[in-house]
Design a protein around this motif. Structure first.
Motif, short mmCIF file in Angstrom:
data_model
loop_
_atom_site.label_atom_id
_atom_site.label_comp_id
_atom_site.label_asym_id
_atom_site.label_seq_id
_atom_site.Cartn_x
_atom_site.Cartn_y
_atom_site.Cartn_z
N GLU A 4 10.79 -50.53 12.86
CA GLU A 4 11.54 -50.71 13.48
C GLU A 4 11.58 -51.07 14.86
N HIS B 253 7.50 -47.89 9.28
CA HIS B 253 8.39 -47.49 8.90
C HIS B 253 8.96 -47.62 10.46
N ARG B 254 8.37 -46.84 11.28
CA ARG B 254 8.69 -46.78 12.74
C ARG B 254 8.08 -48.19 13.51
N SER C 108 15.49 -52.20 6.11
CA SER C 108 16.04 -50.84 6.42
C SER C 108 15.10 -50.15 6.37
N LYS C 109 15.45 -49.00 5.71
CA LYS C 109 13.81 -48.03 5.22
C LYS C 109 14.10 -47.93 4.15
N TYR D 147 14.25 -53.99 15.97
CA TYR D 147 15.44 -53.61 16.82
C TYR D 147 15.09 -53.17 18.29
#
Length: 266
Positions: free
Chosen positions: A169, A165-166, A137-138, A173
């Motif tokens: 993710e 973070h980008r 998670s962030k 995901y």
């Protein structure tokens, strides 16, 4: 910002000291990029060797790719890069998951690899290694970065944090990375690493939780030597000069020995 196209995919690479006879290819770990080598380790190696660094797929400035994060595909990607650069044989240096890629490449394409340096390669069966993906998670990234800063004294700016973070993710995901890493959990138990019959240097932190893996690999690989570096899993950041000097010493010593044997038999 050199971007090359290999097998219809864009790869960001950096080269230092082109034209030198011996080439060292540096492989970073998952969720990192080639900058882990670029500023400290690579310039020292480039005093002696042609140095090639590249961003793994979906990392750094390389193209975002949905699948193919298993070791078989990663090794194939690396061979494609080596072929594109028209390199007949190279020395491989791999850090963390990049160390596993280096081992897989040495097994699969033995005739293209001269020597190996494995840094902090983890045991793929380690639940903590694979658990990172499950708990991402962030907030996890912020906690991870705080711990990273504590051990390395390297700060990460807000823009870099958002960029990471980008990337994380996307990897966690939108790609097959989780399934691919789980599929590799038996890599050590289902692979005959004794088939790697080339000199190998194993660099592990003396306080690293991966150290037992380094000790096991030293026994498993026929021509491997373990060298402990002060620090934990982050030794390329904590002790870059010592890492680079150890690699140069290992490669030059092994090359000298190889040349002596060739002269004696030729």
């Amino acid at each position: 910002m050199p971007i090359i196209t290999v097998d219809n995919r864009k790869i960001h690479i950096q080269e230092l000291n082109k034209g030198v006879r011996e080439t060292v290819v540096l492989i970073h770990g998952m969720f990192s990029n080639l900058s882990i080598y670029y500023f400290n380790i690579a310039p020292i190696l480039a005093q002696h060797y042609h140095v090639v660094m590249y961003d793994l797929k979906s990392h750094g400035m390389s193209e975002r790719i949905l699948d193919g994060y298993d070791l078989e595909n990663m090794a194939s990607d690396l061979l494609g890069l080596i072929d594109f650069l028209d390199l007949k044989k190279v020395h491989l240096v791999g850090y963390s998951f990049g160390g596993l890629i280096a081992l897989k490449t040495a097994l699969k394409y033995a005739d293209r690899i001269d020597q190996l340096v494995i840094m902090e390669a983890p045991d793929p069966r380690d639940e903590e290694t694979r658990g990172i993906i499950d708990q991402y998670s962030k907030e996890f990234l912020e906690h991870y970065v705080a711990n990273f800063t504590d051990t390395t004294k390297v700060q990460m700016g807000k823009r870099q944090m958002e960029k990471n973070h980008r990337m994380y993710e996307f990897l966690f995901y939108e790609t097959s990375i989780k399934a691919d890493m789980i599929r590799e959990k038996d890599f050590f138990t289902e692979t005959d690493l004794t088939k790697i019959n080339i000199p190998a240097l194993l660099l592990y932190g003396d306080q690293s939780n991966c150290r037992p893996t380094g000790e096991w690999l030293e026994k498993e690989l026929g021509q491997a030597k373990l060298e402990l570096i002060p620090g934990d899993h982050n030794i390329p950041i904590q002790e870059p000069a010592q890492i680079a000097e150890a690699i140069v010493h290992f490669l030059s010593k092994s090359l000298s020995k190889s040349n002596t044997l060739t002269q004696n038999h030729g």
